[in-house]
Enzyme design. Structure first.
Site, PDB file in Angstrom:
ATOM      1  N   TYR A  83       0.936  -1.109   0.070  1.00 20.74           N
ATOM      2  CA  TYR A  83       0.173   0.263  -0.273  1.00 20.74           C
ATOM      3  C   TYR A  83       0.637   1.260  -0.334  1.00 20.74           C
ATOM      4  CZ  TYR A  83      -4.357  -2.787   1.414  1.00 20.74           C
ATOM      5  OH  TYR A  83      -4.934  -4.347   1.546  1.00 20.74           O
ATOM      6  N   GLU A 140     -22.441   4.631  18.594  1.00 19.71           N
ATOM      7  CA  GLU A 140     -22.656   5.197  17.669  1.00 19.71           C
ATOM      8  C   GLU A 140     -23.650   6.681  17.665  1.00 19.71           C
ATOM      9  OE1 GLU A 140     -24.951   1.132  17.060  1.00 19.71           O
ATOM     10  OE2 GLU A 140     -26.342   2.403  18.292  1.00 19.71           O
TER      11      GLU A 140
END
Length: 433
Positions: free
Chosen positions: A336, A412
């Protein structure tokens, strides 16, 4: 005269500032309204995760929703990826937004009501499957941004390309996947993307905060293999051997001096790690071959090139000094690039980060030696990659469950900021252009 020109410039910018503030207020309102849906989507993907290049049901769910929004949807990109285009009908730039969609071969160990019970096969092994890195939140946040941007289509100029990318965690053995394959298949073309934005939820960063850094923010990753060949002998008579085990030990120590003695660490960090050693099969036999496998992490292109050269030099010369030979394979099977945030784009969009997150909540961060294949997109077009907080503020950072662990959890409420960031970055970039 100079004061008059400055005053005129300020006056000309006031309508743009007012429009930006109006759009941000609207985005904040819509993000709050859609947050329950974002949470619902995230919980669905968390409960039913799929491994890299196997995200078939995940892709179907995403594509179904994007079709319902009336977008132009393409499936099967890089095997299981989904791409959708929102066309404002007006000329302007093409902004891409990316989310990764794959889970990990991790068996979940949380008390969540929607915890994953999924099992699958990974490289021939039976494994649990879990969204242990937050890709479920990435999907949900991008779906939320797609909803808002579609509803604000009349305020846009140009096009938005939504990229739901498979296999960020790496394709199964013998396969290819992820951002690199998406780029090869033309995901940044037709329409040609001008800029790309992405973000990653962070389990140790407070909710309602975003971290940024210009230039290298995540490291290049270069796996390597060194095979050391010698001469086998009885363990009782080592003088008859050319011992690859002792040679391997010297090479391992030598590799550690690359960073400690050859890299200017005040400029940029780097890592050379040996992760596997294979060799020998009995206590009293010196084998004829030993294999080392490891990884290199770097945040600077010049340093990356130097480390590659040094690994070859250290391994081969140390082996030669031990009457053995060393064969270096670098890169081993994949690599990468550096996740590189374009400095001019960072400067241009920094006001959006501060305005969206609020005063004091957009923070400059240091680079990390983890890696992200979002970097393949950034090699082609200017891009920004950000970290968004997903940790409850009442949990100390050192107690937050780590990424890629069975205990991984996310607050969340942090997803609401992610939705706003993706949306505002798109709108503001279009207006600046």
């Amino acid at each position: 005269m100079k004061k008059l020109l400055i005053a005129s410039a300020i006056a000309l910018s006031l309508p743009q500032v007012a429009l930006a503030n109006k759009n941000q207020d609207l985005v904040a309102k819509m993000a709050a309204e859609i947050q329950p849906d974002v949470v619902k989507w995230r919980r669905h993907f968390h409960q039913y995760p799929e491994l890299s290049n196997r995200e078939f049901n995940t892709a179907k769910t995403i594509a179904k929703y994007l079709n319902e929004l009336g977008l132009e949807v393409e499936t099967g990109v890089a095997k299981t990826g989904v791409v959708a285009v929102l066309d404002s009908g007006k000329p302007g730039p093409v902004v891409a937004l990316r989310a990764d969609i794959d889970g990990l071969p991790v068996t979940e160990n949380t008390d969540l009501a929607f915890a994953s019970k999924v099992r699958s096969t990974n490289n021939g092994m039976d494994v649990g499957v879990m969204h242990a890195c937050g890709h479920d939140t990435h999907i949900a946040m991008l779906m939320g941004a797609a909803k808002i941007l579609t509803e604000m289509k009349g305020s846009l100029t140009g096009k938005v390309k939504f990229i739901f990318q498979p296999a960020e965690e790496g394709a199964p053995r013998g396969e290819r996947g992820g951002a690199e394959v998406m780029v090869e298949e033309g995901v940044l073309k037709n329409p040609d993307v001008d800029v790309i934005f992405g973000l990653h939820i962070s389990s140790d960063l407070d909710v309602n905060t975003v971290e940024y850094k210009a230039e290298g923010i995540m490291a290049a990753v270069d796996p390597y293999k060194i095979v050391i060949k010698g001469k086998q002998s009885h363990g009782a008579y080592p003088w008859l051997s050319a011992d690859p085990i002792v040679s391997a030990a010297q090479i391992i120590l030598g590799l550690q001096t690359i960073v400690s003695r050859e890299v200017k660490l005040i400029d940029s960090a780097a890592v050379v790690t040996v992760g596997m050693i294979h060799g020998g099969n009995r206590s009293n036999i010196i084998p004829d071959e030993v294999e080392l496998v490891g990884t290199i992490r770097s945040l600077n292109p010049e340093i990356r090139e130097h480390i590659h050269e040094a690994v070859h030099r250290k391994a081969t010369k140390i082996a030669e000094s031990m009457n053995t030979t060393a064969e270096v394979t670098l890169p081993l099977d994949y690599q990468y690039p550096i996740t590189y945030n374009d400095p001019s784009l960072m400067k241009q969009m920094l006001p959006t980060l501060h305005a969206t997150a609020g005063a004091g909540n957009a923070k400059l961060t240091k680079a990390v030696t983890g890696a992200e294949d979002f970097s393949f997109f950034q090699e082609e077009v200017p891009g920004l990659y950000l970290f968004v907080g997903g940790k409850s503020k009442d949990i100390p950072a050192h107690q937050a469950p780590g990424h890629h662990t069975p205990e991984f959890k996310i607050d969340e409420s942090g997803m609401e900021l992610g939705v706003k960031l993706l949306t505002n970055l798109t709108i503001d970039y279009m207006q600046k252009k």
